[in-house]
Design an enzyme around this catalytic site. Sequence first.
Site, mmCIF file in Angstrom:
data_model
loop_
_atom_site.group_PDB
_atom_site.id
_atom_site.type_symbol
_atom_site.label_atom_id
_atom_site.label_comp_id
_atom_site.label_asym_id
_atom_site.label_seq_id
_atom_site.Cartn_x
_atom_site.Cartn_y
_atom_site.Cartn_z
ATOM 1 N N CYS A 1 0.938 -1.145 -0.110
ATOM 2 C CA CYS A 1 0.036 0.086 0.101
ATOM 3 C C CYS A 1 0.789 1.044 -0.045
ATOM 4 O O CYS A 1 0.440 2.374 0.431
ATOM 5 C CB CYS A 1 -0.870 -0.040 1.378
ATOM 6 N N GLU B 1 4.371 -25.496 -10.030
ATOM 7 C CA GLU B 1 4.761 -25.993 -8.671
ATOM 8 C C GLU B 1 6.314 -26.737 -8.778
ATOM 9 O O GLU B 1 6.977 -26.542 -7.996
ATOM 10 C CB GLU B 1 3.776 -27.122 -8.111
#
Length: 1341
Positions: free
Chosen positions: A44, A1276
């Site tokens: 943020c 993965e």
Amino acid sequence: MFLLDVVGSWPTWAASRPGRPAVALKSRLHELLCYSILSGCGACVVLISKYDPATDEVTEFSASSCLTLVNSVNLCSVTTSEGIGNTRDGYHPVQQRLSGFHASQCGFCTPGMCMSIFSALVKADKPKPGTEPAAPPGFSKLTSCEAEHAVSGNLCRCTGYRPIVDACRSFAADVDLEDLGLNTFWKKSCADIAKLPEYSAGSVCTFPEFLKSEIKSLVPPTVITGDDGGWYHPKSIGELHSLFDSDWFDENTVKVVASNTGSGVYKDQDLHDKYIDIKGIPELSVINRSSKGVELGAAVSIAKAIEVFSDGTPVFSKIADHLSKVASPFVRNTATIGGNLVMAQRLDFASDIATVLLAAGSTVTIQTASKKMLCLTLEEFLEQPPCEVKTILLSVFVPDWGSDNVIFETSRASPRPFGNAVSYVNSAFLARTSGGTASGGILIVIEDICLAFGAYGVDHAIRARKVEEFLKGKSVSAQVILEAVRLLKDVISPSEGTTHPEYRVSLAVSFLFSFLSSLSNGLDMPANSIAPNGSCGNGVVNGSVQSSQEKRLEVASDYLPIRSRQEIAFSGEYKPVGKPLMKAGVELQASGEAVYVDDIPAPNDCLYGAFIYSTHPHAYIKGVNFKPSLASQKVITVITAKDIPSNGENVGSSFLMFGEEALFADPISEFAGQNIGVVIAETQKYAYMAAKQVVIEYNTENLEPPILTIEDAIQHNRYFHTPPFFIPNQVGDFDQGMSEADHKILSGEVKLESQYYFYMEMQTALAIPDEDNCITVYSSTQMPEVAQAVIAKCLGIPHHNVRVITRRVGGGFGGKATKGCHVACAVAVAAFKLRRPVRMYLDRKTDMIMAGGRHPMKAKYSVGFKSDGTLTALRLDLGMNAGISPDISAMMTMTLIGALKKYNWGALSFDVKVCKTNVSSKSAMRAPGDVQGSFIAETIIEHVASTLGADTNAVRKKNLHDIDSLKVFYGEAAGDVPTYTLVDIFDKLAASPEYKQRAAAVERFNGGSRWKKRGISCVPITYEVRLRASPGKVSILNDGSIAVEVGGIEIGQGLWTKVKQMTAFGLGTLWPEGEGLLDKVRVIQADSLSLTQGGFTGGSTTSENSCEAVRLSCAELVERLMPIKQSLEATSGVPPSWTALIAQATMASVNLAAHAYWKPDPAFVSYLNYGAGVSEVEVDVLTGATTILRSDLVYDCGQSLNPAVDLGQVEGAFVQGVGFFTNEEYATNADGMVINDGTWTYKIPTVDTIPKQLNVELINSARDKKRVLSSKASGEPPLLLASSVHCAMREAIRAARKEFAVDSPLTFQMNVPATMATVKELCGLDVVERHLESLSTARKA
Ligand SMILES: Cc1cc2nc3c(=O)[nH]c(=O)nc-3n(C[C@H](O)[C@H](O)[C@H](O)COP(=O)(O)OP(=O)(O)OC[C@H]3O[C@@H](n4cnc5c(N)ncnc54)[C@H](O)[C@@H]3O)c2cc1C
Ligand code: FES
């Protein structure tokens, strides 16, 4: 009056958006800019600009909005990422370059990254007094080193940082553009600044003229001085005391704040509704420099203090150096020196600043509640009882020590070299010495010395006075240091409950040793034996003696710029599939315009929820109450199991046929962290606050004690059943294999702990009740179909009453599969009951406590092998802690053994116990089971090699499968000979001349370096993936634009990008410029009622499954449209344009939507993926810090659908794996409750902990039509390659153990994660003493 301009809109992650116009802010003056995470993770970050009407100057700095109170930015301008560029006005070069360098995956961190980079550019390019050379055209004045530091405080869980750093460095004037990685701007060897989106400094106006005029018109500027929404802004100490003295003042509800960053440390204490902002008091902002020293007002920011100290004597510069490792750039810009010292004094905060200023002989001036001014030494201040709220720290004075005969060093050991992690121990030492000549050379005598230590589990920084007294008047020798170290060990005594106490003591010893060594004159000890190797990444010692021999051998591991190389095989066969295209929607992600669940504007009457969870692992819940507090008054209701409709069930998640987990504890809490209820309030903030004030009554009568560990579960026979078809076949006859062995290891053991997902977007959902018992739930989930089913079951309504919508997920990694269902279900129950929309965004702590994460495991093995290293048999007995519910755990045996089988063990026998315990249920986390299985295999191989004294790589190579044994171990999945590429890949890395040279260099290095050791290791991986049925729907609209729906969810893995490419490819035969269709394709959000049977997103094959379904749909459309195309072509003689074709088809009422449900061929449901990784590391024996010098990864990606996306998956997975293997401690307390529950204690990799050199090669193995366009999975498998780092660390530690003759130097158990503390323990906590003793003995002899 409150004035604030917002350039752009609030970033996308804000849980409770304060709204855009200033008018909306007015009603929320004491709120945070973003009340989301309070974690300082960087997602943020915004740019705050302040205007000084007196000088007409604007100052800009970055700040974390979750730590910034709205009112503190009165008269400021706040620029968000959307403010620097957006869809309407065009994107900023920062956003374009991040996009073009493929530096955004889930995109949740990206606006914050943009703003950190943008702030660094603003700072670097700000006109400065004097004449500074201009940056070359297109570049900034930013340096490469500053570019890396610019994002050092920003966390990203997806990318592995390398592309982010490249994007940032593309602005740096000193960069060699050819060093930058794969991008969309140029092809290899064609780098050119002109090809990059043009940058010119100052193109964004960060402070609008109208606001300047408004401010100028406020003469004198109006500030808030009275009770205005609970915000007080005194302009003098006198006013402050008046406020303290007023009736209104109440310590429990009023908070004194400077910059409020302390709320990021003490999150649970944030329960105030009134604030006194002391930053406007002029006395607190003074900066006075004189020949005597520097006085800093308490409200001076750390960043400003660094500026002041940098410009001074050596002691000051060292202070500045140390301060620049405190927190992160966007915290330091606002955080004050005074706030830090008060936290250290009052709240026992493990401050760096207190330690450093203590050693520098600082004094402080305080004013007490009774208005008394006191000038105290910092030591006196720290030793006072915690000061009252009304005591104000006014200033701190740091004396100028000059530079003659004064030596000052500071150190901190923390998991992140650039800071952004509190230290295990910090220290600062100041010595005044005198020098004379003696027979052997210069004789340095310590005249006076100050030794300060902090953060080791002590109330506040202390001076080691006993040691100081001992050292005064001494000349340093090995014997003197040894004596000092012994005295120090009595002083450094971590308090009860401190983690790793012995490690911390040994760190303090290391720091003292390093410092004193630098004062030794070489008379007492042989050159090169005592001095540590200069500064090191994590346990930073600022400067020390280093022998020339060591210097020659050492490649400095400090501040190496991150370098990289990518080798990628492109294929034009299925264009545009196979092209390294930019991620779909990436610029939206960068600008913050991409909409995540929590960005959906709150509907009217929306309520907010926060989980209340149990802290007891096994107890009846007898009552839920709230402490009387402001927060408790805000509670509207608490939703619990009693609110589930009578025809519904208490179910929060389920997976396949494995079983369910309850939504609410009822009546028994079965693990600490279990959801008891949801507090509902009018705002998210009140819901959070109220949840923190809950008091739960438990009763454990007649209940068995909880079973918490694998050992407990085994003792009580508490297991989950694994269906036989999920248990792989055992291979051969173990007993016979053992009988053929020349050697046997019968009791090997290794343990792996858990790992938390750390998606940047926390679990979140918004439920909106609809007519006729229907409900719509916007959920950040990897499996909307399952969420739909669970919600329906819980509410007792048919599936078609439940619509689950997911557009994008801000990082999942498996954590938003079953675990996401709980949140979706909880808001659904609340909304259903209250008939109002309800949304919930978990705070990081609650998320971490409830998430579960990876399965911890304990493996025991017996292995037989021949003298030449050939394995003959393996027996594995493994227990895994699955937690309270089955979740996906029944699949774990299959995945675990699948990855372990990469070697030919001869015979393989195993017993895996999936233990049911009273802890939160463990779930799928990226490469679940596979990563542990692959690692366990490496542990056994290393054990075998060290037993034989053989080269580990030779043992690995010897036991890699040939195609026959591969088929024995893997059956059908083994595939054909040309697809088995592992041996070639391994040879390419491990048998290369370069590897041999590097291995020899490592050995030479270790021979010449005592305190740093290196290791290198190459690890192969095999990873089986399974294809799944999946739906796809392609709809062509009348204007020719194309909407695509797929079963998979975009979680950052690039699914939408590949699907777009596949759509353009699939329809390409209809249009000669098939690639042109790309721009017409939009992949739309998943909607469980629009496209059914979506399944789940996971297991690495979702992209290819979805692509294949799309290809089938396209084939259907091509079949319908081809006759029209041909007829148009026959008429006009040229192929029709796309729009003409679609217009004609519309006229002819052709069905322009095709839906397909792709099912894999039953004869080909799984295949193997291969790769290998070499990592070279350097371990600091004194601190346990590891620097990854280089990693080379080779991964067989088949015919990649999008090499840029797959490269991102490889790098991101690898770095996530590095976190698992080295640093992420998901620790729990004795009740199984997660205690490392935030960014403060849980350390994922940051830009400074990734490999200094990261080279990736994607190879393209033989075509295999059975796979989707011959592609392979990438999500993965590459995570497993990170075990190469762990293996290399073991080699380095082995070298250290040899050097210091630590017991059993060759064979030792090294668990996961191998944190700094573990590494140091394995190197020997007492190596300094051992070394000094040997020197003293040698000298006496
Ligand atoms: C993500 C993160 C990482 C960090 N890492 C580190 C680190 O590695 N090392 C380190 O040393 N620190 C670290 N810090 C701590 C940081 O330095 C402090 O949070 C900061 O300095 C506090 O300053 P502030 O102005 O924000 O104080 P505030 O949060 O405003 O106040 C903190 C406390 O001090 C009181 N207070 C503030 N000023 C005064 C004053 N003048 N007189 C009396 N009381 C006062 C307040 O009432 C409050 O109780 C970190 C912080 C964060 C958020
Ligand atoms: S792209 Fe950085 S967290 Fe996902």
